[in-house]
Design an enzyme around this catalytic site. Sequence first.
Site, PDB file in Angstrom:
ATOM      1  N   HIS A   2      -3.810 -13.182  -4.398  1.00  0.00           N
ATOM      2  CA  HIS A   2      -4.350 -12.350  -3.259  1.00  0.00           C
ATOM      3  C   HIS A   2      -2.719 -11.105  -3.783  1.00  0.00           C
ATOM      4  O   HIS A   2      -2.568  -9.606  -3.090  1.00  0.00           O
ATOM      5  CB  HIS A   2      -3.101 -12.386  -2.341  1.00  0.00           C
ATOM      6  CG  HIS A   2      -4.159 -11.666  -0.991  1.00  0.00           C
ATOM      7  ND1 HIS A   2      -2.812 -11.217  -0.173  1.00  0.00           N
ATOM      8  CD2 HIS A   2      -5.295 -10.583  -0.265  1.00  0.00           C
ATOM      9  CE1 HIS A   2      -3.744 -10.585   0.780  1.00  0.00           C
ATOM     10  NE2 HIS A   2      -5.056 -10.283   0.340  1.00  0.00           N
ATOM     11  N   LYS A  44      -1.129  -8.101  -5.414  1.00  0.00           N
ATOM     12  CA  LYS A  44      -1.363  -6.822  -6.445  1.00  0.00           C
ATOM     13  C   LYS A  44      -0.384  -5.763  -7.461  1.00  0.00           C
ATOM     14  O   LYS A  44       0.811  -5.447  -7.010  1.00  0.00           O
ATOM     15  CB  LYS A  44      -1.909  -5.604  -5.413  1.00  0.00           C
ATOM     16  CG  LYS A  44      -2.954  -5.777  -4.301  1.00  0.00           C
ATOM     17  CD  LYS A  44      -2.574  -7.057  -3.255  1.00  0.00           C
ATOM     18  CE  LYS A  44      -3.799  -6.876  -1.928  1.00  0.00           C
ATOM     19  NZ  LYS A  44      -3.561  -8.114  -0.668  1.00  0.00           N
ATOM     20  N   ASP A  66       4.287   0.549 -18.457  1.00  0.00           N
ATOM     21  CA  ASP A  66       5.145   0.574 -19.813  1.00  0.00           C
ATOM     22  C   ASP A  66       6.347  -0.242 -19.763  1.00  0.00           C
ATOM     23  O   ASP A  66       7.592   0.154 -19.972  1.00  0.00           O
ATOM     24  CB  ASP A  66       5.540   2.166 -19.976  1.00  0.00           C
ATOM     25  CG  ASP A  66       4.423   2.784 -20.675  1.00  0.00           C
ATOM     26  OD1 ASP A  66       3.644   2.319 -21.278  1.00  0.00           O
ATOM     27  OD2 ASP A  66       4.695   4.063 -20.651  1.00  0.00           O
ATOM     28  N   HIS A  95      -3.546  -2.409   8.388  1.00  0.00           N
ATOM     29  CA  HIS A  95      -3.877  -3.088   6.577  1.00  0.00           C
ATOM     30  C   HIS A  95      -2.158  -3.669   6.087  1.00  0.00           C
ATOM     31  O   HIS A  95      -2.014  -4.329   5.839  1.00  0.00           O
ATOM     32  CB  HIS A  95      -4.407  -2.851   5.800  1.00  0.00           C
ATOM     33  CG  HIS A  95      -5.285  -3.484   4.977  1.00  0.00           C
ATOM     34  ND1 HIS A  95      -4.284  -4.085   3.663  1.00  0.00           N
ATOM     35  CD2 HIS A  95      -6.259  -4.751   5.049  1.00  0.00           C
ATOM     36  CE1 HIS A  95      -5.353  -4.969   2.524  1.00  0.00           C
ATOM     37  NE2 HIS A  95      -5.475  -5.860   3.327  1.00  0.00           N
ATOM     38  N   LYS A 110       1.554  -4.628   5.295  1.00  0.00           N
ATOM     39  CA  LYS A 110       1.810  -6.564   5.214  1.00  0.00           C
ATOM     40  C   LYS A 110       3.687  -6.534   5.126  1.00  0.00           C
ATOM     41  O   LYS A 110       3.814  -5.959   4.221  1.00  0.00           O
ATOM     42  CB  LYS A 110       1.815  -7.538   4.541  1.00  0.00           C
ATOM     43  CG  LYS A 110       0.121  -7.755   3.966  1.00  0.00           C
ATOM     44  CD  LYS A 110      -0.745  -6.464   3.094  1.00  0.00           C
ATOM     45  CE  LYS A 110      -1.434  -6.619   2.762  1.00  0.00           C
ATOM     46  NZ  LYS A 110      -3.184  -7.352   3.970  1.00  0.00           N
ATOM     47  N   ASP A 127      15.874  -6.992  11.838  1.00  0.00           N
ATOM     48  CA  ASP A 127      17.679  -6.363  11.771  1.00  0.00           C
ATOM     49  C   ASP A 127      17.750  -6.026  10.395  1.00  0.00           C
ATOM     50  O   ASP A 127      16.963  -4.105  10.414  1.00  0.00           O
ATOM     51  CB  ASP A 127      18.347  -7.981  11.496  1.00  0.00           C
ATOM     52  CG  ASP A 127      18.601  -8.276  12.411  1.00  0.00           C
ATOM     53  OD1 ASP A 127      18.115  -7.992  13.704  1.00  0.00           O
ATOM     54  OD2 ASP A 127      19.235  -9.204  12.334  1.00  0.00           O
TER      55      ASP A 127
END
Length: 403
Positions: free
Chosen positions: A150, A152, A157, A322, A324, A329
Amino acid sequence: MVIRIMIAVILLAILFAIALYIDYILGRKSHLKSVRRATPSSSESNMTIFADGPSLFTELFAELKQAKSHIHVLFYIVKDDGIGQDFLTILKEKASEGVEVRLLLDWAGSLPIILNKKLKKDLKSHGIELAFANSPTFPFLFYNVQARNHRKISVIDGKFGYIGGFNVGGEYINLDPKLSPWRDYHLKLSGEGAIDLQKVFLSDWKKAAKIDLLHDVSYFPHAEKGMIKHRIIPTDAAFLEEHYSQLIKDASQTIDIGTPYFIPGKKLLNNLLSAIGRGVKVTILIPYTSDHILVKEASYPYLRKLIQAGAEVYEYKYGFYHAKTMIVDNVAVIGTANFDKRSFFLNYEINCYIYDESFHAQLNEIYKKDVSKATLISLQDITGFRPIRKGKELAARSLSLFL
């Protein structure tokens, strides 16, 4: 006769369910024997956060076009639509120029591309190296089909890296009327963080493509230190729950959670309830609109207990949320992991843990802006006897790990 057939069907269904359960349990045990805990040291990078698709892909595509040496890209989903074709066209052009291009896609998430033989042939004919992560394998077929990469990750370079919640497809740039505008968080890193992402990509590439490039120094140029201290931590269907649990246990003031799917499980639920009990303010932001079946119903048993204990839960109504993230703190987390059992126990995820007051303030401002576009949920909103919802909750409870 009809009764006998019905009994036979029920027995076959039970036997099939038992077989799947045994496959999962044995597959999980086998996986845990091989998985290793990642313990990366702190890095320092310059960092930019993107909260909308158009600005992210404008920046990412511009960087891809400037690549001189190599492009390494891992996405859970790349769709064969307008922006997907734009993305693949850039990769083909760069590969034709002599830039090394490696594209790693999850087998389940990008199944339409896997099934498109013409497209795969076209990519390879332009010089793109293509591999698929987590392809189904025996002997534990059901478990391996459920385990998804999952992550991404984009590395250009060895100097620039990207990590976050966006995949490549029309909905991520607000082209799906039901899910627009799409709200997500994605990071661009330059400096040591790009090298950290490179290591994770090449580790995944080794596993999927059976080619080991981890010791090739050409992919690890010298990286200058940036301004923001952080750690990049990949998790392979293990240890993520422990990371989150420790953060929650250490919280003394606030816990802000943003996730499209809130299915924390018993341990993290109890951690959050304990935090509320010692005076920590807990805020949870989830989408009002759902993009997957039963995920909202799976969250209700947890949300009821948290709201009753004093947590504030908001439903984002200005499009689809969407992102995450978790802000505890002065520690901020942005990555690919949802706050759900699938991310904790099945998916291969990657998160960036950020230890910087200025970045924390920036993310906190974005989060508060999103909360301002959401509606506070009351206990009454998700309680009361509603037969259809109750039935969905019962189904969701049994399937919560796989949602």
